[in-house]
Motif scaffolding. Structure first.
Motif, PDB file in Angstrom:
ATOM      1  N   ARG A 103       0.777  -1.053  -0.036  1.00 45.75           N
ATOM      2  CA  ARG A 103      -0.043  -0.064  -0.158  1.00 45.75           C
ATOM      3  C   ARG A 103       0.755   1.331  -0.183  1.00 45.75           C
ATOM      4  O   ARG A 103       0.715   2.062  -0.796  1.00 45.75           O
TER       5      ARG A 103
ATOM      6  N   ALA B 183      -7.428   0.845   0.640  1.00 45.57           N
ATOM      7  CA  ALA B 183      -8.289   0.514   1.710  1.00 45.57           C
ATOM      8  C   ALA B 183      -8.972  -0.735   1.675  1.00 45.57           C
ATOM      9  O   ALA B 183      -9.574  -1.141   0.601  1.00 45.57           O
ATOM     10  N   ILE B 184      -8.438  -1.832   2.501  1.00 50.25           N
ATOM     11  CA  ILE B 184      -9.150  -3.250   2.524  1.00 50.25           C
ATOM     12  C   ILE B 184      -9.673  -3.237   3.984  1.00 50.25           C
ATOM     13  O   ILE B 184      -8.996  -3.444   4.898  1.00 50.25           O
ATOM     14  N   ASP B 185     -11.066  -3.144   4.047  1.00 53.35           N
ATOM     15  CA  ASP B 185     -11.745  -3.050   5.192  1.00 53.35           C
ATOM     16  C   ASP B 185     -12.140  -4.350   6.036  1.00 53.35           C
ATOM     17  O   ASP B 185     -12.108  -4.275   7.333  1.00 53.35           O
TER      18      ASP B 185
ATOM     19  N   GLU C 193     -13.721  -3.660   0.313  1.00 54.45           N
ATOM     20  CA  GLU C 193     -13.618  -2.259   0.640  1.00 54.45           C
ATOM     21  C   GLU C 193     -14.916  -1.663   0.675  1.00 54.45           C
ATOM     22  O   GLU C 193     -15.877  -1.931  -0.057  1.00 54.45           O
TER      23      GLU C 193
ATOM     24  N   LYS D 260     -20.471  -2.315  -0.630  1.00 61.47           N
ATOM     25  CA  LYS D 260     -19.283  -3.026  -0.582  1.00 61.47           C
ATOM     26  C   LYS D 260     -18.567  -3.347  -1.838  1.00 61.47           C
ATOM     27  O   LYS D 260     -19.455  -3.925  -2.585  1.00 61.47           O
TER      28      LYS D 260
ATOM     29  N   VAL E  14     -12.020  -6.759  -3.542  1.00 58.55           N
ATOM     30  CA  VAL E  14     -10.687  -6.270  -3.942  1.00 58.55           C
ATOM     31  C   VAL E  14      -9.712  -7.547  -4.361  1.00 58.55           C
ATOM     32  O   VAL E  14      -9.898  -8.470  -3.601  1.00 58.55           O
TER      33      VAL E  14
END
Length: 226
Positions: free
Chosen positions: A97, A167-169, A191, A202, A205
């Motif tokens: 990242r 962003a990977i939530d 994400e 959502k 990813v």
């Protein structure tokens, strides 16, 4: 990465590119009773002003070197086994990242003027070569610059450097597949759409990095998004 700090650095870079590096660094003073020295300085200042005006729309080699140096504190370390062998998926994800954010900042700011001196390519490409294969670095550079007939380069607008890992939530997974000297690192997860929180949208990813072994480090040869 501290986004506030890198944003302030980026603003400094933009300001210096607009004003001209020489103008930013000038701190000469003149005594009023030294007519000859004052005259010589005035002539020098006029030449300097003319030079700045003629190059204000050109990214010079000095501009590019300044840009690289200002972003150096935020660049990740070389990619080696200490990163890939980590048992923490978040640690591996964070390295990639940071690289994508750094590469985006470098290419976006370098692309801020209509033209670039021919020597700029060596400055930008040599820095990219710390993380990417020469072929991949060439591809990145060519995505933002096109060669002109006079040996310089012209910049053109395009989408920013591909990210995908910003962003990977949730459900972060890292899959590392090794095959001789080649390694594929795949990141998957979900994400959130923070621009429309009411919809709770959502997105999946899926980003794959193809790596090549180079001594004790790895270089990125390609990035694919599904």
């Amino acid at each position: 990465m501290n986004r506030v700090n890198i944003a302030s650095k980026s603003l400094l870079v933009i300001a210096c590119l607009v004003l001209g590096v020489t103008g930013c660094a000038s701190n000469n003073t003149i005594a009023d009773n030294q007519g000859v020295e004052k005259k010589e300085f005035t002539a020098s200042a006029n030449v300097n002003t003319t030079t700045q005006e003629s190059t204000k729309d050109i990214l010079t080699q000095a501009n590019a070197e300044l840009l690289v140096s200002l972003l150096e504190d935020y660049a990740p370390s070389e990619l080696d086994d200490s990163v890939l062998a980590s048992k923490e998926p978040v640690y591996i994800w964070d390295w990639f990242r940071k690289l994508q954010v750094w590469t985006d900042d470098l290419t976006r700011l370098a692309n801020g003027k209509p033209k670039a001196e021919g020597a700029v390519k060596d400055v930008i490409s040599s820095r990219l070569n710390k993380y990417f294969t020469p072929e991949a670095s060439e591809k990145i550079f060519d995505s933002f610059f096109r060669a002109a007939t006079d040996g310089s380069y012209e910049t053109f607008e395009r989408e920013r450097f591909e990210k995908g890992l910003e962003a990977i939530d949730e459900n972060l997974k890292v899959d590392i597949q090794k095959n001789d000297q080649d390694i594929n690192v795949t990141f998957t997860g979900i994400e959130y759409d923070y621009f429309n929180p009411g919809a709770k949208q959502k997105y999946d990813v899926n980003v794959q990095f193809k790596l090549v072994k180079d001594g004790t480090k790895y270089l990125i040869d390609d990035i694919e998004h599904d």
